[in-house]
Scaffold this motif. Structure first.
Motif, PDB file in Angstrom:
ATOM      1  N   TRP A 191      -1.619  20.986 -17.373  1.00 39.37           N
ATOM      2  CA  TRP A 191      -2.156  20.320 -15.787  1.00 39.37           C
ATOM      3  C   TRP A 191      -1.359  21.284 -14.819  1.00 39.37           C
ATOM      4  CZ3 TRP A 191      -6.470  18.455 -15.037  1.00 39.37           C
ATOM      5  CH2 TRP A 191      -7.303  17.706 -15.892  1.00 39.37           C
ATOM      6  N   LEU A 234      -2.722  24.653 -14.927  1.00 41.37           N
ATOM      7  CA  LEU A 234      -3.887  24.928 -14.059  1.00 41.37           C
ATOM      8  C   LEU A 234      -3.822  24.675 -12.295  1.00 41.37           C
ATOM      9  CD1 LEU A 234      -6.306  22.420 -16.387  1.00 41.37           C
ATOM     10  CD2 LEU A 234      -6.615  24.695 -15.968  1.00 41.37           C
ATOM     11  N   GLN A 235      -2.824  23.935 -12.129  1.00 38.31           N
ATOM     12  CA  GLN A 235      -2.428  23.728 -10.769  1.00 38.31           C
ATOM     13  C   GLN A 235      -1.819  25.081 -10.082  1.00 38.31           C
ATOM     14  OE1 GLN A 235      -2.736  21.117  -8.108  1.00 38.31           O
ATOM     15  NE2 GLN A 235      -2.240  22.960  -6.982  1.00 38.31           N
ATOM     16  N   LEU A 245     -11.470  24.996 -10.198  1.00 37.12           N
ATOM     17  CA  LEU A 245     -10.337  24.326 -10.515  1.00 37.12           C
ATOM     18  C   LEU A 245      -9.643  23.230  -9.421  1.00 37.12           C
ATOM     19  CD1 LEU A 245      -8.348  27.542 -11.631  1.00 37.12           C
ATOM     20  CD2 LEU A 245      -9.165  25.469 -13.144  1.00 37.12           C
ATOM     21  N   LYS A 246     -10.180  23.391  -8.328  1.00 31.95           N
ATOM     22  CA  LYS A 246      -9.686  22.541  -7.178  1.00 31.95           C
ATOM     23  C   LYS A 246     -10.393  21.108  -7.468  1.00 31.95           C
ATOM     24  CE  LYS A 246      -9.690  22.034  -2.242  1.00 31.95           C
ATOM     25  NZ  LYS A 246      -9.775  22.450  -1.020  1.00 31.95           N
ATOM     26  N   LEU A 289     -11.504  20.220 -10.270  1.00 27.46           N
ATOM     27  CA  LEU A 289     -11.116  19.543 -11.524  1.00 27.46           C
ATOM     28  C   LEU A 289      -9.717  18.993 -11.317  1.00 27.46           C
ATOM     29  CD1 LEU A 289     -11.374  19.517 -14.909  1.00 27.46           C
ATOM     30  CD2 LEU A 289      -9.908  21.511 -14.758  1.00 27.46           C
ATOM     31  N   LEU A 290      -8.915  19.454 -10.561  1.00 27.99           N
ATOM     32  CA  LEU A 290      -7.500  18.808 -10.375  1.00 27.99           C
ATOM     33  C   LEU A 290      -7.756  17.820  -9.479  1.00 27.99           C
ATOM     34  CD1 LEU A 290      -5.611  22.263  -9.878  1.00 27.99           C
ATOM     35  CD2 LEU A 290      -5.103  20.586 -11.634  1.00 27.99           C
ATOM     36  N   ALA A 293      -4.808  27.556 -10.083  1.00 28.31           N
ATOM     37  CA  ALA A 293      -5.724  27.318  -8.814  1.00 28.31           C
ATOM     38  C   ALA A 293      -5.076  27.717  -7.297  1.00 28.31           C
ATOM     39  CB  ALA A 293      -5.948  25.864  -8.556  1.00 28.31           C
ATOM     40  N   GLN A 305      -8.136  14.844 -11.802  1.00 24.90           N
ATOM     41  CA  GLN A 305      -7.080  14.872 -13.014  1.00 24.90           C
ATOM     42  C   GLN A 305      -7.080  13.214 -13.572  1.00 24.90           C
ATOM     43  OE1 GLN A 305      -3.348  16.561 -11.957  1.00 24.90           O
ATOM     44  NE2 GLN A 305      -2.558  16.014 -13.909  1.00 24.90           N
TER      45      GLN A 305
END
Length: 103
Positions: free
Chosen positions: A43, A46-47, A2-3, A5-6, A50, A9
């Motif tokens: 988003w 997701l943040q 996830l990190k 992916l972010l 994470a 972003q």
């Protein structure tokens, strides 16, 4: 995961919000990319996810050592996870929902 992916972003948003056929995408691919775009709240979720999972990742890495005894570290790790799970984080509304202590 996830990190990472972010971290990309903005690139993902650029590709999914305005894909162009002039760079080699077919019309079908453009339609599919537009269907995959995330809005601001997704988003943000997701943040938050994470942020919540990060301490568990660190705990797992700490308890997965091969060159040191992990049993002696397990008490410290479990106590820190307990504190993390029962403490509210400032300005983190999603992470702070339903902070409970079940004793």
């Amino acid at each position: 995961m996830l990190k990472r992916l972010l971290m990309v972003q903005s690139i993902i948003n650029n590709i999914t919000h305005s894909p162009h056929t002039d760079i080699g995408f077919t019309a079908k691919q453009v339609k599919k990319l537009r269907s995959l775009r995330n809005n601001h709240s997704e988003w943000e979720l997701l943040q938050s996810l994470a942020s919540v999972l990060a301490p568990f990742y660190l705990a797992t890495k700490c308890l997965s050592g091969r060159k040191y005894t992990t049993l002696s570290v397990s008490y410290w790790v479990s106590q820190n996870l307990s504190i993390y799970l029962t403490t509210e984080t400032p300005n983190a509304t999603l992470e702070n929902k339903n902070v409970y202590v079940n004793d």
